[in-house]
Design a protein around this motif. Structure first.
Motif, PDB file in Angstrom:
ATOM      1  N   ARG A  78      29.889   7.772  -6.723  1.00 11.53           N
ATOM      2  CA  ARG A  78      31.241   7.205  -6.676  1.00 11.53           C
ATOM      3  C   ARG A  78      31.245   5.730  -6.269  1.00 11.53           C
ATOM      4  O   ARG A  78      32.086   4.962  -6.724  1.00 11.53           O
ATOM      5  N   LEU A  79      30.323   5.344  -5.383  1.00 12.11           N
ATOM      6  CA  LEU A  79      30.303   3.969  -4.899  1.00 12.11           C
ATOM      7  C   LEU A  79      29.351   3.081  -5.689  1.00 12.11           C
ATOM      8  O   LEU A  79      29.434   1.847  -5.597  1.00 12.11           O
TER       9      LEU A  79
ATOM     10  N   LEU B  91      28.246   3.696   6.140  1.00 17.01           N
ATOM     11  CA  LEU B  91      28.394   2.871   4.946  1.00 17.01           C
ATOM     12  C   LEU B  91      28.219   1.420   5.359  1.00 17.01           C
ATOM     13  O   LEU B  91      28.964   0.904   6.200  1.00 17.01           O
TER      14      LEU B  91
ATOM     15  N   LEU C 264      28.501  10.239  -2.818  1.00 14.91           N
ATOM     16  CA  LEU C 264      28.771   8.866  -2.398  1.00 14.91           C
ATOM     17  C   LEU C 264      28.029   7.867  -3.286  1.00 14.91           C
ATOM     18  O   LEU C 264      28.579   6.822  -3.656  1.00 14.91           O
TER      19      LEU C 264
ATOM     20  N   THR D 189      28.495  -2.423   4.828  1.00 10.32           N
ATOM     21  CA  THR D 189      29.281  -3.395   4.073  1.00 10.32           C
ATOM     22  C   THR D 189      28.848  -4.808   4.456  1.00 10.32           C
ATOM     23  O   THR D 189      28.131  -5.004   5.448  1.00 10.32           O
TER      24      THR D 189
ATOM     25  N   LEU E  47      38.267   4.425   3.127  1.00 14.87           N
ATOM     26  CA  LEU E  47      38.001   3.422   2.095  1.00 14.87           C
ATOM     27  C   LEU E  47      39.255   3.029   1.331  1.00 14.87           C
ATOM     28  O   LEU E  47      39.225   2.071   0.556  1.00 14.87           O
TER      29      LEU E  47
END
Length: 306
Positions: free
Chosen positions: A218-219, A238, A215, A240, A187
């Motif tokens: 933090r994300l 993940l 995760l 996106t 990332l």
């Protein structure tokens, strides 16, 4: 050098340590900490062996507290002192019988190294509800547990989370170091906006629960926890806006990192080898003329299933 003391006292143990240290010419000033291991007879061998390996790089005094027949009527203390077997550290096995086993802290305190940190470790699945309130836990600046070793792994993790105090550490979190490092490295490169995530692992993996929670925090996106056949954590996805970033490790050994924008044959793949190095696997990167991807993608996951 091994010294066996039966029906002894802490004063005699301390005298034996001092005498053996003088005979071997090893001062105690090089000790970096005192490690207290709270275990039983069946698990003490593996725990002491692991501590001895660590003491090669970090000399310490290891005090192994073993409770024997705490329901007995008479108290007795047996000690086994090991010095100079594998390094400059000192190992003392304290076997406590009868009511004395309920007051292990009174035996341990006189044997602590002065002016050094104290770490208390419960290597098995039997851990106190609040480690910081345990008599041996109160002696330590760092308390180490392992929820993975418990019969009810997720229940033990929830119990430890409820009783958490600063200084508590569980191997469930430390086993995620390589996963977190690889995810952070992936990332660090330019990527599209992350909308959600997924952690795939065996049903009762406490490390997977922590990774999914980490995760998500933090994300700032929802991260689902899905079940796979294992071993340990088998993958992270993940999502996106430009495609999925996937780390796949279905067999617990070989990890594949796929990022949006890479062709199907250009994924980064690696296998674990002796010494903790991720070596090229049998994908496109192993073909003649293929340019080896540069770090930080090449990252060790973990030798043990997590």
């Amino acid at each position: 050098m091994n010294i066996d003391l039966t029906g002894t006292t802490t004063r005699k143990i301390q005298d034996a340590l001092t005498q053996s240290r003088h005979l071997m010419g090893g001062p105690a000033v090089g000790m970096v900490l005192t490690l207290i291991i709270v275990t039983d007879e069946s698990a003490q061998y593996d725990a002491v062996r692991a501590a001895t390996e660590a003491a090669r790089e970090h000399p310490c005094r290891v005090l192994t507290v073993i409770s024997r027949d705490p329901r007995g009527n008479s108290s007795r203390l047996d000690a086994e002192i090991r010095m100079g077997e594998t390094g400059p550290g000192e190992t003392v096995l304290l076997r406590m019988y009868g009511p004395l086993a309920e007051h292990a802290d009174s035996v341990v305190v006189p044997l602590l190294m002065p002016d050094t940190p104290v770490v208390t470790w419960w290597p098995g699945g039997k851990v106190p509800k609040v480690p910081a309130k345990d008599p041996l836990g109160r002696l330590a600046q760092r308390r180490v547990t392992d929820a993975y070793a418990a019969r009810d792994r997720l229940g033990t993790l929830a119990q430890l989370a409820e009783g958490y105090r600063p200084g508590d550490t569980d191997f469930t979190w430390t086993r995620l170091t390589s996963w977190r490092s690889l995810l952070a490295a992936a990332l660090d490169q330019e990527h599209d906006e992350i909308t959600s995530g997924e952690v795939m692992a065996e049903p009762d993996s406490p490390s997977a629960e922590l990774l999914a929670a980490w995760l998500s925090v933090r994300l700032g996106v929802p991260v689902d926890r899905t079940v796979s056949e294992g071993p340990g954590i088998t993958g992270v996805r993940l999502v996106t806006t430009g495609g999925d970033l996937v780390i796949d490790r279905p067999d617990g050994r070989v990890a594949t990192l796929c990022r949006p924008g890479l062709d199907e044959g250009d994924e980064l793949r690696g296998r674990l080898v002796r010494g903790g190095v991720l070596a090229p696997g049998h994908g496109a990167e192993s073909q003649p003329g293929h340019q080896q991807p540069a770090p930080p993608e090449v990252t060790l996951l973990h030798r043990r299933p997590i």
